[in-house]
Write a protein that holds these residues in place. Structure first.
Motif, PDB file in Angstrom:
ATOM      1  N   CYS A 367      31.195  87.478  57.087  1.00  0.00           N
ATOM      2  CA  CYS A 367      30.895  86.236  57.817  1.00  0.00           C
ATOM      3  C   CYS A 367      32.084  85.714  58.614  1.00  0.00           C
ATOM      4  N   GLU A 368      32.674  86.579  59.425  1.00  0.00           N
ATOM      5  CA  GLU A 368      33.782  86.173  60.302  1.00  0.00           C
ATOM      6  C   GLU A 368      33.455  84.907  61.094  1.00  0.00           C
ATOM      7  N   HIS A 369      32.186  84.743  61.479  1.00  0.00           N
ATOM      8  CA  HIS A 369      31.824  83.588  62.326  1.00  0.00           C
ATOM      9  C   HIS A 369      32.010  82.262  61.604  1.00  0.00           C
ATOM     10  N   ARG A 370      32.183  82.305  60.260  1.00  0.00           N
ATOM     11  CA  ARG A 370      32.380  81.062  59.507  1.00  0.00           C
ATOM     12  C   ARG A 370      33.849  80.803  59.174  1.00  0.00           C
ATOM     13  N   TRP A 371      34.717  81.733  59.541  1.00  0.00           N
ATOM     14  CA  TRP A 371      36.136  81.580  59.197  1.00  0.00           C
ATOM     15  C   TRP A 371      36.781  80.397  59.920  1.00  0.00           C
ATOM     16  N   ALA A 372      37.781  79.809  59.274  1.00  0.00           N
ATOM     17  CA  ALA A 372      38.596  78.774  59.922  1.00  0.00           C
ATOM     18  C   ALA A 372      39.141  79.326  61.237  1.00  0.00           C
ATOM     19  N   GLY A 373      39.086  78.524  62.275  1.00  0.00           N
ATOM     20  CA  GLY A 373      39.562  78.955  63.586  1.00  0.00           C
ATOM     21  C   GLY A 373      38.461  79.574  64.426  1.00  0.00           C
ATOM     22  N   ILE A 374      37.509  80.252  63.771  1.00  0.00           N
ATOM     23  CA  ILE A 374      36.406  80.884  64.512  1.00  0.00           C
ATOM     24  C   ILE A 374      35.156  80.007  64.460  1.00  0.00           C
ATOM     25  N   ARG A 375      34.990  79.233  63.381  1.00  0.00           N
ATOM     26  CA  ARG A 375      33.706  78.556  63.146  1.00  0.00           C
ATOM     27  C   ARG A 375      33.329  77.540  64.227  1.00  0.00           C
ATOM     28  N   ASN A 376      34.325  77.008  64.952  1.00  0.00           N
ATOM     29  CA  ASN A 376      34.001  76.063  66.032  1.00  0.00           C
ATOM     30  C   ASN A 376      34.200  76.649  67.427  1.00  0.00           C
ATOM     31  N   ILE A 377      34.320  77.959  67.489  1.00  0.00           N
ATOM     32  CA  ILE A 377      34.678  78.590  68.757  1.00  0.00           C
ATOM     33  C   ILE A 377      33.505  78.601  69.743  1.00  0.00           C
ATOM     34  N   GLY A 378      32.263  78.548  69.209  1.00  0.00           N
ATOM     35  CA  GLY A 378      31.095  78.471  70.084  1.00  0.00           C
ATOM     36  C   GLY A 378      31.054  77.133  70.804  1.00  0.00           C
ATOM     37  N   MET A 379      31.463  76.089  70.071  1.00  0.00           N
ATOM     38  CA  MET A 379      31.540  74.748  70.633  1.00  0.00           C
ATOM     39  C   MET A 379      32.570  74.706  71.761  1.00  0.00           C
ATOM     40  N   LEU A 380      33.720  75.320  71.511  1.00  0.00           N
ATOM     41  CA  LEU A 380      34.758  75.378  72.543  1.00  0.00           C
ATOM     42  C   LEU A 380      34.229  76.127  73.767  1.00  0.00           C
ATOM     43  N   GLY A 381      33.682  77.334  73.511  1.00  0.00           N
ATOM     44  CA  GLY A 381      33.176  78.142  74.629  1.00  0.00           C
ATOM     45  C   GLY A 381      32.106  77.413  75.413  1.00  0.00           C
ATOM     46  N   GLY A 382      31.224  76.709  74.700  1.00  0.00           N
ATOM     47  CA  GLY A 382      30.148  75.980  75.367  1.00  0.00           C
ATOM     48  C   GLY A 382      30.690  74.890  76.280  1.00  0.00           C
ATOM     49  N   ALA A 383      31.712  74.189  75.819  1.00  0.00           N
ATOM     50  CA  ALA A 383      32.307  73.131  76.642  1.00  0.00           C
ATOM     51  C   ALA A 383      33.068  73.733  77.821  1.00  0.00           C
ATOM     52  N   MET A 384      33.603  74.927  77.629  1.00  0.00           N
ATOM     53  CA  MET A 384      34.403  75.550  78.688  1.00  0.00           C
ATOM     54  C   MET A 384      33.558  76.200  79.775  1.00  0.00           C
ATOM     55  N   ARG A 385      32.266  76.458  79.482  1.00  0.00           N
ATOM     56  CA  ARG A 385      31.421  77.097  80.502  1.00  0.00           C
ATOM     57  C   ARG A 385      31.360  76.201  81.726  1.00  0.00           C
ATOM     58  N   SER A 386      31.621  76.782  82.884  1.00  0.00           N
ATOM     59  CA  SER A 386      31.688  75.985  84.099  1.00  0.00           C
ATOM     60  C   SER A 386      31.458  76.869  85.318  1.00  0.00           C
ATOM     61  N   GLU A 387      31.078  76.247  86.386  1.00  0.00           N
ATOM     62  CA  GLU A 387      30.891  76.922  87.671  1.00  0.00           C
ATOM     63  C   GLU A 387      31.714  76.186  88.718  1.00  0.00           C
ATOM     64  N   PRO A 388      32.603  76.810  89.467  1.00  0.00           N
ATOM     65  CA  PRO A 388      33.030  78.200  89.312  1.00  0.00           C
ATOM     66  C   PRO A 388      33.854  78.354  88.037  1.00  0.00           C
ATOM     67  N   ASP A 389      33.817  79.571  87.510  1.00  0.00           N
ATOM     68  CA  ASP A 389      34.388  79.836  86.202  1.00  0.00           C
ATOM     69  C   ASP A 389      35.871  80.199  86.325  1.00  0.00           C
TER      70      ASP A 389
END
Ligand code: ARE
Ligand code: CA
Length: 480
Positions: A367-389
């Protein structure tokens, strides 16, 4: 077909390798949705050959009925609905280059369907000898022996797997019917297995037969399914990943090595965002990227030194963080189970999914996706999605301390052997933010204070457990 139809504010595909549909549905609701991961790559859902004790039986189709050790059709539909409802898409690992291995001879698959590899009968599809490629394969033993010959690679049997003939529309129609069944259920895209072993012009016709994603399942009109093609191109073979970019994203295997080899000099990765072609990489839009996958973590294909997996528990979180933060590619995170040898199948007991605060799923599920440092990385990526990228406020020390912002997120990492301390531009509005690299939003105990000019005091000590700091505009919890 190049960018998946992700929910707003979500990012990152988690490969829940060998998880059951029931467990995935629970993980979507309890963890992945609330943490804003964007999608799950699921193990092949169609009926397969039984091979005791191995994981790779899933890569030997017997029929397109949804019936495997992960669950049946009703469970699959329930999972897709429940995951979609919390903003998590399902990406199916589509095994469409071949059926089962010739060594299977005859028997019954996981769903009760018969097969015979001598006569090439798969009556539940149905496929028979006319659906297979042997007549186009020129090799002596019918196998792929020489990766230097594209005809062999596309028309002969990959490790003995009976090879389907996509040049026949009646054959391609049956494969498309399987994929359309999944799309109509609400699946958002496909990881296309062994795409390198299919002719680009024939696969393009096949993808052309696919439905748009169903508006009745909440997708915008005219949305094409995402296509992520597995083409292992590490150089040195005539078949090139570029042959496949016209119809979808393509795996960028060499990026696994770059991420691994540069983990002590992360500043160099800036040029991956600036000009991926300098590295021989596909474009941001075309690349499908990961730190490791289910094959190369166990020496099964596209392997090589330097890959970062769960076996490097200190390095994996910050390398994953760097991958998610950089504007490069559609990103996938491997979620593994423990194994001693490279063939070993999944643990008998399913992962435990109930407690969203747990960083382990027990029962030998990593369950790497639950590890400290990784578990909130989807939230970070979602906020970072932008156009132009692209990124802004880039700072690095020429070595392995890096900080930048993108969209409404900010990211900093230090894998040097000395501390990273001082004022850094975050690009964020003034306020007190939860440090999502260190803490969960709903129980936050580590904060980043941003002043009116966007500056924050960063303190990432050498060798600290998770040597990262990141946050997003939505994680503002108060005034500075
Ligand atoms: C198993 C047994 C075989 C047996 C066969 C048929 O191991 O001994 O002959 O069954 O009964 C997975 C496993 C295989 C397994 C197969 C079917 O990894 O071990 O075979 O399932 O059960 C090439 C392909 C690439 C492929 C890799 C593994 O190009 O597409 O080989 N990767 C995908 C999946 C795998 C899966 C399959 C395809 C098959 O991700 O998990 O196989 O569906 C160079 C080349 C690469 C080549 C690589 C390895 O790097 O450039 O193209 O990858 O070598 O050979
Ligand atoms: Ca083929």
């Amino acid at each position: 077909q190049w960018r998946p139809a992700y929910a707003e504010g979500h990012d990152g595909m988690v490969h829940l390798f060998e998880w059951s549909w029931k467990s995935i549905a629970e993980e979507c609701e309890n963890f992945l949705g609330p943490h804003k991961f964007a999608s799950v790559q699921v193990s092949p859902p169609n009926e397969n050959r039984r091979v005791a004790g191995q994981w790779w039986e899933r890569y030997q189709p017997i029929s397109y009925n949804l019936d495997t050790r992960s669950g049946g059709r009703a469970d699959f539909i329930d999972m897709v609905d429940r995951c979609n409802a919390v903003g998590v898409r399902i990406i199916v690992d589509a095994i469409i280059n071949h059926m089962c291995g010739e060594d299977a001879l005859s028997g019954t698959g996981t769903g009760g369907c018969q097969y015979n590899t001598d006569t090439l009968e798969f009556p539940c599809v149905p496929f028979s000898s006319g659906d297979f490629n042997d007549y186009r394969c020129g090799s002596q033993n019918g196998l792929i022996n020489n990766y230097g010959d594209p005809n062999e690679v596309r028309n002969c049997r990959l490790v003995g797997l009976t090879d389907l003939d996509h040049s026949k529309s009646s054959t391609a129609d049956k494969i498309a019917a399987y994929m359309n069944d999944l799309i109509d259920i609400g699946v958002a895209g496909f990881r296309v297995d062994a795409a390198k072993h299919m002719w680009p012009e024939e696969t393009e016709i096949l993808y052309g037969k696919l439905h748009d994603l169903p508006t009745g399942k909440g997708f915008p009109a005219n949305t094409r399914p995402w296509i992520g093609q597995e083409v292992i191109d590490q150089g040195g073979e005539p078949i090139k990943k570029e042959e496949y970019v016209g119809m979808g994203a393509v795996t960028e295997f060499n990026y696994c090595f770059s991420l691994g080899n540069l983990r002590g000099s992360l500043a160099q990765l800036k040029t991956v965002a600036d000009k991926p072609s300098n590295w021989g990489f596909l474009s941001n839009k075309d690349a499908f990227v990961f730190t490791n996958n289910h094959d190369n973590q166990r020496g099964h294909g596209g392997g090589g030194g330097g890959i970062v997996t769960f076996k490097s528990p200190h390095d994996l979180p910050y390398v994953t963080g760097m991958m998610m933060a950089l504007p490069f590619g559609t990103k996938r995170i491997m979620s593994s189970y423990l194994f001693e040898d490279g063939d070993q199948g999944p643990p008998a007991a399913q992962p435990s999914t109930a407690d969203p605060t747990a960083e382990s799923c027990n029962n030998d599920w990593v369950c790497e996706h639950r590890w400290a440092g990784i578990r909130n990385i989807g939230m970070l990526g979602g906020a970072m999605r932008s156009e132009p990228d692209s990124y802004s406020n880039w700072w690095d020390n020429g070595s392995s301390q890096v900080s930048f912002s993108r969209g409404t997120g900010w990211f900093a990492v230090n894998s040097d052997a000395w501390a990273m301390e001082g004022g850094i531009q975050t690009g964020l509005a003034a306020g007190k933010y939860c440090d999502l690299a260190q803490s969960d939003l709903d129980s936050c105990d580590t904060f980043i204070n941003v002043d009116a000019s966007g500056m924050a005091c960063v303190n990432i000590q050498a060798g600290q457990n998770v040597p990262m700091s990141y946050t997003i505009a939505d994680a503002r919890v108060g005034d500075f």
